[in-house]
Design a protein around this motif. Structure first.
Motif, PDB file in Angstrom:
ATOM      1  N   ASP A  63       0.734  -1.128  -0.061  1.00 25.84           N
ATOM      2  CA  ASP A  63       0.049  -0.012   0.064  1.00 25.84           C
ATOM      3  C   ASP A  63       0.875   1.318  -0.055  1.00 25.84           C
ATOM      4  OD1 ASP A  63       0.766  -0.597   2.500  1.00 25.84           O
ATOM      5  OD2 ASP A  63      -0.852   0.314   3.464  1.00 25.84           O
ATOM      6  N   LYS A  64       2.090   1.166   0.540  1.00 28.95           N
ATOM      7  CA  LYS A  64       2.977   2.076   0.554  1.00 28.95           C
ATOM      8  C   LYS A  64       3.947   2.419  -0.633  1.00 28.95           C
ATOM      9  CE  LYS A  64       2.717   2.713   5.475  1.00 28.95           C
ATOM     10  NZ  LYS A  64       3.409   2.327   6.995  1.00 28.95           N
ATOM     11  N   LYS A  65       3.661   1.505  -1.570  1.00 33.20           N
ATOM     12  CA  LYS A  65       4.763   1.426  -2.739  1.00 33.20           C
ATOM     13  C   LYS A  65       6.085   1.581  -2.456  1.00 33.20           C
ATOM     14  CE  LYS A  65       1.039   0.898  -5.414  1.00 33.20           C
ATOM     15  NZ  LYS A  65       0.908  -0.484  -5.473  1.00 33.20           N
ATOM     16  N   ARG A  66       6.625   0.738  -1.376  1.00 32.03           N
ATOM     17  CA  ARG A  66       8.137   0.760  -0.865  1.00 32.03           C
ATOM     18  C   ARG A  66       9.022   0.244  -1.864  1.00 32.03           C
ATOM     19  NH1 ARG A  66       5.558  -1.341   4.371  1.00 32.03           N
ATOM     20  NH2 ARG A  66       5.996   0.510   5.803  1.00 32.03           N
ATOM     21  N   PHE A  67       8.673  -0.652  -3.043  1.00 29.90           N
ATOM     22  CA  PHE A  67       9.596  -1.197  -3.836  1.00 29.90           C
ATOM     23  C   PHE A  67       9.201  -0.841  -5.318  1.00 29.90           C
ATOM     24  CE2 PHE A  67       8.502  -3.787  -0.141  1.00 29.90           C
ATOM     25  CZ  PHE A  67      10.233  -3.753   0.659  1.00 29.90           C
ATOM     26  N   SER A  68      10.300  -0.729  -6.120  1.00 31.43           N
ATOM     27  CA  SER A  68       9.782  -0.774  -7.572  1.00 31.43           C
ATOM     28  C   SER A  68      10.783  -1.964  -8.325  1.00 31.43           C
ATOM     29  CB  SER A  68       9.984   0.783  -8.038  1.00 31.43           C
ATOM     30  OG  SER A  68      11.221   1.133  -8.113  1.00 31.43           O
ATOM     31  N   LEU A  69      10.204  -2.175  -9.587  1.00 26.94           N
ATOM     32  CA  LEU A  69      10.920  -3.127 -10.385  1.00 26.94           C
ATOM     33  C   LEU A  69      11.406  -2.435 -11.650  1.00 26.94           C
ATOM     34  CD1 LEU A  69       8.600  -6.365 -10.436  1.00 26.94           C
ATOM     35  CD2 LEU A  69      10.621  -5.892  -9.012  1.00 26.94           C
ATOM     36  N   SER A  70      12.461  -2.760 -12.184  1.00 29.24           N
ATOM     37  CA  SER A  70      13.044  -2.122 -13.207  1.00 29.24           C
ATOM     38  C   SER A  70      12.235  -2.415 -14.562  1.00 29.24           C
ATOM     39  CB  SER A  70      14.694  -2.533 -13.422  1.00 29.24           C
ATOM     40  OG  SER A  70      14.531  -3.710 -13.738  1.00 29.24           O
ATOM     41  N   GLU A  71      12.214  -1.402 -15.495  1.00 30.03           N
ATOM     42  CA  GLU A  71      11.394  -1.953 -16.542  1.00 30.03           C
ATOM     43  C   GLU A  71      11.718  -3.126 -17.308  1.00 30.03           C
ATOM     44  OE1 GLU A  71      11.367   1.272 -19.460  1.00 30.03           O
ATOM     45  OE2 GLU A  71      11.287   2.861 -17.742  1.00 30.03           O
TER      46      GLU A  71
END
Length: 181
Positions: A63-71
């Motif tokens: 819910d806090k969008k703590r992580f992201s993945l590379s494209e």
């Protein structure tokens, strides 16, 4: 997917991607990215079973969008909150709204009145754009209190502000004279 497993995995990812990648032999680049294959292998050596589907589920369900993945889907990174010296994410400076909020516990107020808000072991002070989020953050540390930060006035006086991909506002320090309760 099991909520308990997602939460445990999220906490583990926060720990290794923000603070202690070396705990599982993981290398982060200067922007905080880690190779997912290396993350899975390092977790396995630590007795944790991760796979791409679980990692994707944690990224998607946060819910806090703590992580992201590379494209290309081969790397993962924590969006903000790093204390690791090798990571220096280059955020783009932005003009903040007039007011931002910082949730903390009442037991920290004397120190904050004296020193203002300091980053501590993290690279930045974290600020919220709304009161409910700040209250939720403060509750993690004890009886919550929300501090109002005169962000735009700070910015007009030369302080830099950044916004992480998940919406959290970041600055190096908030002097006490810009705070109210």
């Amino acid at each position: 997917m099991d909520t308990k497993r997602l939460n445990e995995t999220s906490k583990f990812l926060s720990y290794v991607l923000r603070h202690e990648p070396q705990a599982i032999g993981l290398q982060l680049d200067g922007e905080g990215w880690a190779d997912i294959g290396s993350l899975i292998a390092g977790a396995a050596c630590d007795g944790r079973s991760l796979d791409i589907a679980l990692i994707q589920a944690v990224v998607d369900s946060s819910d806090k969008k703590r992580f992201s993945l590379s494209e290309d889907g081969l790397r993962i990174g924590a969006v903000q909150g790093h204390s690791n010296a090798s990571v220096r994410i280059q955020y783009i400076e932005k003009e903040p709204p007039a007011l931002l909020y910082h949730g903390t516990a009442t037991r920290f107020l004397d120190s904050i009145r004296e020193k203002g808000l300091i980053a501590g072991s993290r690279h930045h002070v974290h600020l919220s754009q709304d009161m409910p989020t700040a209250i939720a953050v403060g509750q993690r540390y004890g009886k919550p209190v929300v501090l109002e930060v005169e962000a735009l006035r700070m910015h007009q006086q030369g302080f830099s502000f950044f916004q992480a991909d998940n919406g959290v506002w970041l600055t190096d320090h908030v002097p006490a004279n810009f705070l109210s309760m």
